[in-house]
Design a protein around this motif. Structure first.
Motif, PDB file in Angstrom:
ATOM      1  N   GLU A 146      62.504   7.907  11.897  1.00 26.30           N
ATOM      2  CA  GLU A 146      61.943   7.019  10.876  1.00 26.30           C
ATOM      3  C   GLU A 146      62.416   7.433   9.482  1.00 26.30           C
ATOM      4  OE1 GLU A 146      57.553   5.389   9.446  1.00 26.30           O
ATOM      5  OE2 GLU A 146      57.795   6.392  11.373  1.00 26.30           O
ATOM      6  N   GLU A 147      62.566   8.760   9.267  1.00 28.97           N
ATOM      7  CA  GLU A 147      63.020   9.248   7.956  1.00 28.97           C
ATOM      8  C   GLU A 147      64.432   8.761   7.650  1.00 28.97           C
ATOM      9  OE1 GLU A 147      59.812  11.668   9.505  1.00 28.97           O
ATOM     10  OE2 GLU A 147      61.757  11.155  10.363  1.00 28.97           O
ATOM     11  N   LEU A 148      65.290   8.752   8.669  1.00 25.57           N
ATOM     12  CA  LEU A 148      66.667   8.293   8.478  1.00 25.57           C
ATOM     13  C   LEU A 148      66.703   6.823   8.115  1.00 25.57           C
ATOM     14  CD1 LEU A 148      69.727   8.659   8.677  1.00 25.57           C
ATOM     15  CD2 LEU A 148      69.543   8.230  11.140  1.00 25.57           C
ATOM     16  N   LEU A 149      65.919   6.020   8.821  1.00 20.54           N
ATOM     17  CA  LEU A 149      65.889   4.588   8.546  1.00 20.54           C
ATOM     18  C   LEU A 149      65.326   4.313   7.153  1.00 20.54           C
ATOM     19  CD1 LEU A 149      66.519   1.808   9.661  1.00 20.54           C
ATOM     20  CD2 LEU A 149      64.254   1.763  10.717  1.00 20.54           C
ATOM     21  N   GLU A 150      64.298   5.054   6.763  1.00 23.85           N
ATOM     22  CA  GLU A 150      63.709   4.870   5.438  1.00 23.85           C
ATOM     23  C   GLU A 150      64.700   5.230   4.337  1.00 23.85           C
ATOM     24  OE1 GLU A 150      60.788   3.513   4.493  1.00 23.85           O
ATOM     25  OE2 GLU A 150      60.619   2.981   6.622  1.00 23.85           O
ATOM     26  N   TRP A 155      68.526   3.060   0.094  1.00 26.03           N
ATOM     27  CA  TRP A 155      69.860   2.750  -0.411  1.00 26.03           C
ATOM     28  C   TRP A 155      69.987   1.246  -0.666  1.00 26.03           C
ATOM     29  CZ3 TRP A 155      73.975   4.985  -2.465  1.00 26.03           C
ATOM     30  CH2 TRP A 155      74.221   6.341  -2.250  1.00 26.03           C
ATOM     31  N   ILE A 156      69.511   0.463   0.285  1.00 20.98           N
ATOM     32  CA  ILE A 156      69.627  -0.996   0.170  1.00 20.98           C
ATOM     33  C   ILE A 156      68.764  -1.525  -0.965  1.00 20.98           C
ATOM     34  CG2 ILE A 156      69.069  -3.176   1.329  1.00 20.98           C
ATOM     35  CD1 ILE A 156      69.978  -1.887   3.917  1.00 20.98           C
ATOM     36  N   GLU A 157      67.525  -1.028  -1.053  1.00 14.63           N
ATOM     37  CA  GLU A 157      66.599  -1.519  -2.075  1.00 14.63           C
ATOM     38  C   GLU A 157      67.079  -1.200  -3.489  1.00 14.63           C
ATOM     39  OE1 GLU A 157      62.979   0.331  -0.939  1.00 14.63           O
ATOM     40  OE2 GLU A 157      62.734  -0.885   0.884  1.00 14.63           O
ATOM     41  N   LYS A 158      67.678  -0.018  -3.673  1.00 15.95           N
ATOM     42  CA  LYS A 158      68.034   0.419  -5.020  1.00 15.95           C
ATOM     43  C   LYS A 158      69.509   0.212  -5.364  1.00 15.95           C
ATOM     44  CE  LYS A 158      64.326   3.832  -5.343  1.00 15.95           C
ATOM     45  NZ  LYS A 158      63.975   5.242  -5.591  1.00 15.95           N
ATOM     46  N   HIS A 159      70.375   0.183  -4.339  1.00 15.82           N
ATOM     47  CA  HIS A 159      71.810   0.094  -4.610  1.00 15.82           C
ATOM     48  C   HIS A 159      72.495  -0.870  -3.649  1.00 15.82           C
ATOM     49  CE1 HIS A 159      71.013   3.703  -6.986  1.00 15.82           C
ATOM     50  NE2 HIS A 159      70.463   4.231  -5.910  1.00 15.82           N
ATOM     51  N   GLY A 160      71.758  -1.874  -3.210  1.00 14.65           N
ATOM     52  CA  GLY A 160      72.271  -2.797  -2.202  1.00 14.65           C
ATOM     53  C   GLY A 160      73.540  -3.532  -2.605  1.00 14.65           C
ATOM     54  N   VAL A 170      72.723  -4.112   9.440  1.00 17.80           N
ATOM     55  CA  VAL A 170      72.307  -3.250  10.543  1.00 17.80           C
ATOM     56  C   VAL A 170      70.983  -2.561  10.221  1.00 17.80           C
ATOM     57  CG1 VAL A 170      73.528  -1.153   9.801  1.00 17.80           C
ATOM     58  CG2 VAL A 170      73.109  -1.537  12.229  1.00 17.80           C
ATOM     59  N   VAL A 171      70.782  -2.155   8.969  1.00 20.26           N
ATOM     60  CA  VAL A 171      69.521  -1.517   8.581  1.00 20.26           C
ATOM     61  C   VAL A 171      68.377  -2.530   8.637  1.00 20.26           C
ATOM     62  CG1 VAL A 171      68.277  -0.355   6.715  1.00 20.26           C
ATOM     63  CG2 VAL A 171      70.660   0.224   7.161  1.00 20.26           C
ATOM     64  N   GLU A 172      68.613  -3.740   8.140  1.00 26.50           N
ATOM     65  CA  GLU A 172      67.587  -4.784   8.165  1.00 26.50           C
ATOM     66  C   GLU A 172      67.220  -5.149   9.600  1.00 26.50           C
ATOM     67  OE1 GLU A 172      69.548  -7.705   5.835  1.00 26.50           O
ATOM     68  OE2 GLU A 172      69.048  -6.753   3.915  1.00 26.50           O
ATOM     69  N   TYR A 173      68.222  -5.193  10.475  1.00 24.43           N
ATOM     70  CA  TYR A 173      67.965  -5.517  11.877  1.00 24.43           C
ATOM     71  C   TYR A 173      67.129  -4.423  12.543  1.00 24.43           C
ATOM     72  CZ  TYR A 173      68.801  -6.046  16.868  1.00 24.43           C
ATOM     73  OH  TYR A 173      68.633  -6.155  18.229  1.00 24.43           O
ATOM     74  N   LEU A 174      67.519  -3.170  12.338  1.00 23.00           N
ATOM     75  CA  LEU A 174      66.776  -2.057  12.939  1.00 23.00           C
ATOM     76  C   LEU A 174      65.355  -1.996  12.407  1.00 23.00           C
ATOM     77  CD1 LEU A 174      69.538   0.708  12.908  1.00 23.00           C
ATOM     78  CD2 LEU A 174      68.645  -0.501  14.906  1.00 23.00           C
ATOM     79  N   ASP A 175      65.182  -2.283  11.120  1.00 23.51           N
ATOM     80  CA  ASP A 175      63.841  -2.279  10.539  1.00 23.51           C
ATOM     81  C   ASP A 175      62.990  -3.378  11.159  1.00 23.51           C
ATOM     82  OD1 ASP A 175      61.936  -1.223   8.653  1.00 23.51           O
ATOM     83  OD2 ASP A 175      62.220  -3.051   7.484  1.00 23.51           O
ATOM     84  N   SER A 176      63.601  -4.524  11.426  1.00 23.25           N
ATOM     85  CA  SER A 176      62.842  -5.639  12.006  1.00 23.25           C
ATOM     86  C   SER A 176      62.388  -5.324  13.428  1.00 23.25           C
ATOM     87  CB  SER A 176      63.676  -6.923  11.987  1.00 23.25           C
ATOM     88  OG  SER A 176      64.754  -6.855  12.901  1.00 23.25           O
ATOM     89  N   ILE A 177      63.269  -4.725  14.254  1.00 25.14           N
ATOM     90  CA  ILE A 177      62.843  -4.427  15.620  1.00 25.14           C
ATOM     91  C   ILE A 177      61.913  -3.216  15.649  1.00 25.14           C
ATOM     92  CG2 ILE A 177      64.887  -5.476  16.663  1.00 25.14           C
ATOM     93  CD1 ILE A 177      65.952  -2.713  17.235  1.00 25.14           C
ATOM     94  N   LYS A 178      62.010  -2.357  14.613  1.00 24.78           N
ATOM     95  CA  LYS A 178      61.059  -1.243  14.524  1.00 24.78           C
ATOM     96  C   LYS A 178      59.649  -1.776  14.327  1.00 24.78           C
ATOM     97  CE  LYS A 178      59.824   0.748  10.870  1.00 24.78           C
ATOM     98  NZ  LYS A 178      59.670   1.421   9.570  1.00 24.78           N
ATOM     99  N   GLU A 179      59.515  -2.795  13.456  1.00 19.56           N
ATOM    100  CA  GLU A 179      58.203  -3.386  13.202  1.00 19.56           C
ATOM    101  C   GLU A 179      57.647  -4.024  14.467  1.00 19.56           C
ATOM    102  OE1 GLU A 179      56.435  -3.013  10.518  1.00 19.56           O
ATOM    103  OE2 GLU A 179      58.046  -1.790   9.702  1.00 19.56           O
ATOM    104  N   ILE A 180      58.519  -4.709  15.244  1.00 22.40           N
ATOM    105  CA  ILE A 180      58.070  -5.327  16.496  1.00 22.40           C
ATOM    106  C   ILE A 180      57.622  -4.253  17.476  1.00 22.40           C
ATOM    107  CG2 ILE A 180      58.825  -6.651  18.517  1.00 22.40           C
ATOM    108  CD1 ILE A 180      60.754  -8.138  16.658  1.00 22.40           C
ATOM    109  N   THR A 181      58.403  -3.194  17.574  1.00 21.57           N
ATOM    110  CA  THR A 181      58.088  -2.111  18.507  1.00 21.57           C
ATOM    111  C   THR A 181      56.772  -1.437  18.154  1.00 21.57           C
ATOM    112  OG1 THR A 181      60.451  -1.688  18.833  1.00 21.57           O
ATOM    113  CG2 THR A 181      58.939   0.057  19.480  1.00 21.57           C
ATOM    114  N   ILE A 182      56.546  -1.214  16.860  1.00 19.55           N
ATOM    115  CA  ILE A 182      55.302  -0.590  16.417  1.00 19.55           C
ATOM    116  C   ILE A 182      54.111  -1.492  16.709  1.00 19.55           C
ATOM    117  CG2 ILE A 182      53.984   0.101  14.365  1.00 19.55           C
ATOM    118  CD1 ILE A 182      56.572   1.226  13.220  1.00 19.55           C
ATOM    119  N   SER A 183      54.292  -2.793  16.518  1.00 19.88           N
ATOM    120  CA  SER A 183      53.184  -3.724  16.747  1.00 19.88           C
ATOM    121  C   SER A 183      52.780  -3.755  18.217  1.00 19.88           C
ATOM    122  CB  SER A 183      53.572  -5.132  16.287  1.00 19.88           C
ATOM    123  OG  SER A 183      54.573  -5.689  17.124  1.00 19.88           O
ATOM    124  N   PHE A 184      53.749  -3.500  19.123  1.00 18.14           N
ATOM    125  CA  PHE A 184      53.430  -3.451  20.546  1.00 18.14           C
ATOM    126  C   PHE A 184      52.666  -2.192  20.920  1.00 18.14           C
ATOM    127  CE2 PHE A 184      56.978  -6.524  21.539  1.00 18.14           C
ATOM    128  CZ  PHE A 184      56.151  -7.463  22.127  1.00 18.14           C
TER     129      PHE A 184
END
Length: 227
Positions: A146-150, A155-160, A170-184
């Motif tokens: 999770e630390e790596l993804l954050e 990087w994207i938020e500040k220097h996208g 790829v980061v946005e995609y991984l973040d989206s499936i992370k949210e789905i996985t956590i919700s399950f």
């Protein structure tokens, strides 16, 4: 040409980020130490300027140096955005070469005639699809911390604007499936250890595979009985 794409404020902000990243390897890398000190000195000189013209000239010089370093970032001793996501990017790239296995086909839900005739097979396919999708998401997310993804999200938020579309997607995609996985899996607010997380992950994966096997055996029995 590159500088026209970004404001001086954005470039100087990137410079500060590069300094922070270089500081992480100061103690073990002479090049990092030299580059970090060089950037710090350039940016400090801007603050010391007494005239607007001198400040403007130094800012342009500093921005040019920052952009030159950024363009050659593969050679500098910092952890680049999405660098540690390379194994996952390779997996996703491989899947892109073929049709994605988890696209919801219309016949699974909308063709009643087909469903009535082949309901047993369609039920099996739905379970395979849903379970495989869940296994896929959990397996991909389990490959990264999770630390790596954050960090890559930061990087994207500040220097996208300095990153490529592929790096951002790829980061946005991984973040989206992370949210789905956590919700399950977030059925309890109780804090669990890392070992418990891993144990729960494999229990869940085994349950998905067991359900698919049970459905397969049920389908096999029904088909043979109808012969």
């Amino acid at each position: 040409m590159e500088q026209l794409k970004h404001s001086e404020e954005e470039i100087l902000k990137l410079g500060k980020k590069l300094i922070a990243e270089l500081e992480l390897v100061y103690t073990v890398n002479t090049l990092a130490r030299w580059m970090g000190h060089y950037l710090v000195e350039l940016m400090n000189n801007i603050d010391k300027c007494e005239s607007k013209q001198e400040k403007s000239e130094l800012q342009k010089e500093c921005c040019n140096v920052i952009l030159e370093i950024w363009e050659k970032r593969e050679r500098i001793p910092i952890e680049k955005p999405t660098e540690k996501l390379k194994p996952i990017i390779d997996v996703l790239s491989l899947l892109k070469k073929n049709e994605h296995p988890f696209i919801r086909h219309r016949f699974l839900g909308n063709n009643n005639g087909l469903r009535n005739k082949n309901s047993n097979w369609l039920s099996f396919l739905e379970i395979v699809k849903n379970n495989s999708e869940r296994i896929y998401r959990k397996s991909i997310i389990s490959m990264i911390s999770e630390e790596l993804l954050e960090k890559d999200k930061e990087w994207i938020e500040k220097h996208g604007s300095f990153l490529s579309d592929d790096e951002k997607s790829v980061v946005e995609y991984l973040d989206s499936i992370k949210e789905i996985t956590i919700s399950f899996s977030n059925d309890s607010e109780k804090e669990i250890t890392e070992n418990e997380k891993i144990e729960n992950l494999f229990i869940d994966l085994e349950e998905q595979l067991d359900e698919q096997k049970e459905e397969l055996l049920r389908l096999k029995k029904q088909v043979l009985n109808n012969l």
